[in-house]
Design a protein around this motif. Sequence first.
Motif, PDB file in Angstrom:
ATOM      1  N   UNK A  46      42.671  92.207  65.432  1.00 53.56           N
ATOM      2  CA  UNK A  46      42.539  91.703  64.061  1.00 53.56           C
ATOM      3  C   UNK A  46      41.598  92.587  63.240  1.00 53.56           C
ATOM      4  N   UNK A  47      40.524  93.060  63.866  1.00 45.07           N
ATOM      5  CA  UNK A  47      39.569  93.924  63.179  1.00 45.07           C
ATOM      6  C   UNK A  47      40.196  95.259  62.782  1.00 45.07           C
ATOM      7  N   UNK A  48      41.230  95.658  63.508  1.00 46.25           N
ATOM      8  CA  UNK A  48      41.929  96.906  63.176  1.00 46.25           C
ATOM      9  C   UNK A  48      42.836  96.741  61.960  1.00 46.25           C
ATOM     10  N   UNK A  49      43.073  95.492  61.559  1.00 43.71           N
ATOM     11  CA  UNK A  49      43.887  95.236  60.382  1.00 43.71           C
ATOM     12  C   UNK A  49      45.221  94.590  60.664  1.00 43.71           C
ATOM     13  N   UNK A  50      45.550  94.351  61.919  1.00 44.06           N
ATOM     14  CA  UNK A  50      46.811  93.708  62.257  1.00 44.06           C
ATOM     15  C   UNK A  50      46.757  92.219  61.945  1.00 44.06           C
ATOM     16  N   UNK A  51      47.892  91.635  61.672  1.00 42.95           N
ATOM     17  CA  UNK A  51      47.972  90.198  61.442  1.00 42.95           C
ATOM     18  C   UNK A  51      48.287  89.483  62.751  1.00 42.95           C
ATOM     19  N   UNK A  52      48.082  88.174  62.772  1.00 49.71           N
ATOM     20  CA  UNK A  52      48.416  87.388  63.958  1.00 49.71           C
ATOM     21  C   UNK A  52      49.901  87.536  64.294  1.00 49.71           C
ATOM     22  N   UNK A  53      50.733  87.511  63.260  1.00 51.53           N
ATOM     23  CA  UNK A  53      52.173  87.613  63.476  1.00 51.53           C
ATOM     24  C   UNK A  53      52.547  88.960  64.065  1.00 51.53           C
ATOM     25  N   UNK A  57      35.856 111.337  56.579  1.00 56.50           N
ATOM     26  CA  UNK A  57      34.968 110.268  57.045  1.00 56.50           C
ATOM     27  C   UNK A  57      35.738 109.260  57.883  1.00 56.50           C
ATOM     28  N   UNK A  58      37.048 109.236  57.711  1.00 62.53           N
ATOM     29  CA  UNK A  58      37.915 108.370  58.509  1.00 62.53           C
ATOM     30  C   UNK A  58      38.697 109.247  59.475  1.00 62.53           C
ATOM     31  N   UNK A  59      38.442 109.060  60.768  1.00 66.33           N
ATOM     32  CA  UNK A  59      39.046 109.957  61.747  1.00 66.33           C
ATOM     33  C   UNK A  59      40.560 109.844  61.785  1.00 66.33           C
ATOM     34  N   UNK A  60      41.059 108.619  61.945  1.00 71.34           N
ATOM     35  CA  UNK A  60      42.491 108.422  62.106  1.00 71.34           C
ATOM     36  C   UNK A  60      43.162 107.875  60.866  1.00 71.34           C
ATOM     37  N   UNK A  61      44.480 108.041  60.797  1.00 72.05           N
ATOM     38  CA  UNK A  61      45.225 107.539  59.652  1.00 72.05           C
ATOM     39  C   UNK A  61      45.154 106.019  59.579  1.00 72.05           C
ATOM     40  N   UNK A  91      43.275 101.324  56.573  1.00 77.04           N
ATOM     41  CA  UNK A  91      42.506 100.093  56.580  1.00 77.04           C
ATOM     42  C   UNK A  91      41.458 100.096  55.463  1.00 77.04           C
ATOM     43  N   UNK A  92      40.839 101.255  55.242  1.00 80.31           N
ATOM     44  CA  UNK A  92      39.836 101.357  54.173  1.00 80.31           C
ATOM     45  C   UNK A  92      40.466 101.117  52.808  1.00 80.31           C
ATOM     46  N   UNK A  93      41.701 101.567  52.626  1.00 79.10           N
ATOM     47  CA  UNK A  93      42.377 101.353  51.344  1.00 79.10           C
ATOM     48  C   UNK A  93      42.738  99.884  51.133  1.00 79.10           C
ATOM     49  N   UNK A  94      43.185  99.227  52.228  1.00 81.15           N
ATOM     50  CA  UNK A  94      43.535  97.815  52.135  1.00 81.15           C
ATOM     51  C   UNK A  94      42.288  96.989  51.876  1.00 81.15           C
ATOM     52  N   UNK A  95      41.189  97.329  52.535  1.00 76.24           N
ATOM     53  CA  UNK A  95      39.939  96.572  52.390  1.00 76.24           C
ATOM     54  C   UNK A  95      39.356  96.704  50.998  1.00 76.24           C
ATOM     55  N   UNK A 113      47.405 103.280  67.416  1.00 68.67           N
ATOM     56  CA  UNK A 113      47.104 103.823  66.088  1.00 68.67           C
ATOM     57  C   UNK A 113      48.348 103.777  65.210  1.00 68.67           C
ATOM     58  N   UNK A 114      49.492 104.146  65.802  1.00 66.83           N
ATOM     59  CA  UNK A 114      50.737 104.104  65.048  1.00 66.83           C
ATOM     60  C   UNK A 114      51.136 102.690  64.669  1.00 66.83           C
ATOM     61  N   UNK A 115      50.954 101.744  65.600  1.00 66.99           N
ATOM     62  CA  UNK A 115      51.272 100.345  65.300  1.00 66.99           C
ATOM     63  C   UNK A 115      50.466  99.843  64.109  1.00 66.99           C
ATOM     64  N   UNK A 116      49.173 100.135  64.121  1.00 68.68           N
ATOM     65  CA  UNK A 116      48.288  99.653  63.054  1.00 68.68           C
ATOM     66  C   UNK A 116      48.630 100.330  61.730  1.00 68.68           C
ATOM     67  N   UNK A 117      48.762 101.657  61.754  1.00 73.32           N
ATOM     68  CA  UNK A 117      49.051 102.391  60.520  1.00 73.32           C
ATOM     69  C   UNK A 117      50.385 101.959  59.919  1.00 73.32           C
ATOM     70  N   UNK A 118      51.366 101.745  60.767  1.00 68.36           N
ATOM     71  CA  UNK A 118      52.676 101.305  60.294  1.00 68.36           C
ATOM     72  C   UNK A 118      52.573  99.961  59.583  1.00 68.36           C
TER      73      UNK A 118
END
Length: 355
Positions: free
Chosen positions: A137-144, A340-344, A349-353, A262-267
């Motif tokens: 969840x902290x990575x930005x994924x939803x419960x669903x 400053x952000x290592x991964x995509x 996530x920074x943009x969404x936040x 990383x791909x799952x989260x970014x997608x």
Amino acid sequence: MARAFSKIPIVDAARRCGLVLDSRTLRRDEVEASCPFCGDHGPGKYHLSLNTVTDQYRCNLCGASGNSVSLYARVHGVSNKEAYLELAKDGKVYPMPSQPDPKTQERWPRALAERHAVYSEMLSFLTLSERHRENLLERGLSEERIERNGYRSMPETPAQRRLLAKLVGSSHELLGIPGFYTRYGQWTLAGPNGFLIPVRDKDGLIQGLKIRLDEADAPNRKYRWLSSRGRSMQNGTRSYSWIHVTGDRTRKRAFLTEGPLKGDVASFLANDALFVCTGGVNAIKGLRETILALGVREVVEAMDMDQMTNPQVRGAILTMRREVQKIPGIKYSKYSWNPAYKGVDDYFLSRVSAL
């Protein structure tokens, strides 16, 4: 004539073809042998299945199939009639090929459909711990999306792992499935504690599982493939670094990054963008084939920004880039962001936040 073909035992035909048989499977209905058609005959590469009930063969890797006569005919380059006449001769002695040294044997994973079936059932018996759910969840994924992607926590005790193997093994063959091995005659599961990440192909089938470790011995060793490779793991099977596909597979633009999670989260954070993910910067085997199979027209490189300060990473990415750029008809570009952000995934996530 066709009825006579089926009376020639498939194992006898395989011996006459000089194939190396896995002696541990000789008493089973399915005998395993080296495949003469894949060009991969190394010790322990027994991915040709010989069905002693139907006297048919099938390679779980390249898909070659047929019966006793067609096997002999294809190996020796003769017609089926010539093969049958040769196989039907009496009194010939065909020596059993010598077996590789057991210490050097390495089992090839079972076919994709079998791995997918085993891993799907395995995950159905497992749950996701609260601490692992919180991590996702902290990575930005939803419960669903967490539920849809199928993340699960590894069983932590030996008893839990033996029980899991028993449950899955009641309906599936575990021999040849990376992660499973026998200990004191009982099937069990290998691997460190952590949570499991299903690594899927272009059709959503689970090729293998990667573990996000609870305790990593180094910052760059947070992930490990679920594997049972090693001399101490009897009947174990190594894993390979499969290419992971996630997101909307109908899109014609694919982002290319390192790491299935990383791909799952970014997608997810990029409105289900299509991501193609390697298991590591050097693990590009199968990448070209995956991109071609997806039918995309554009590939956007979105590898970690540490390439700017790490020459080894940068060199590996350049090799990967050249490999993809060789694909005819592919438009290739590079996606950059604030270092400053290592991964995509971190950047998205920074943009969404910030919204």
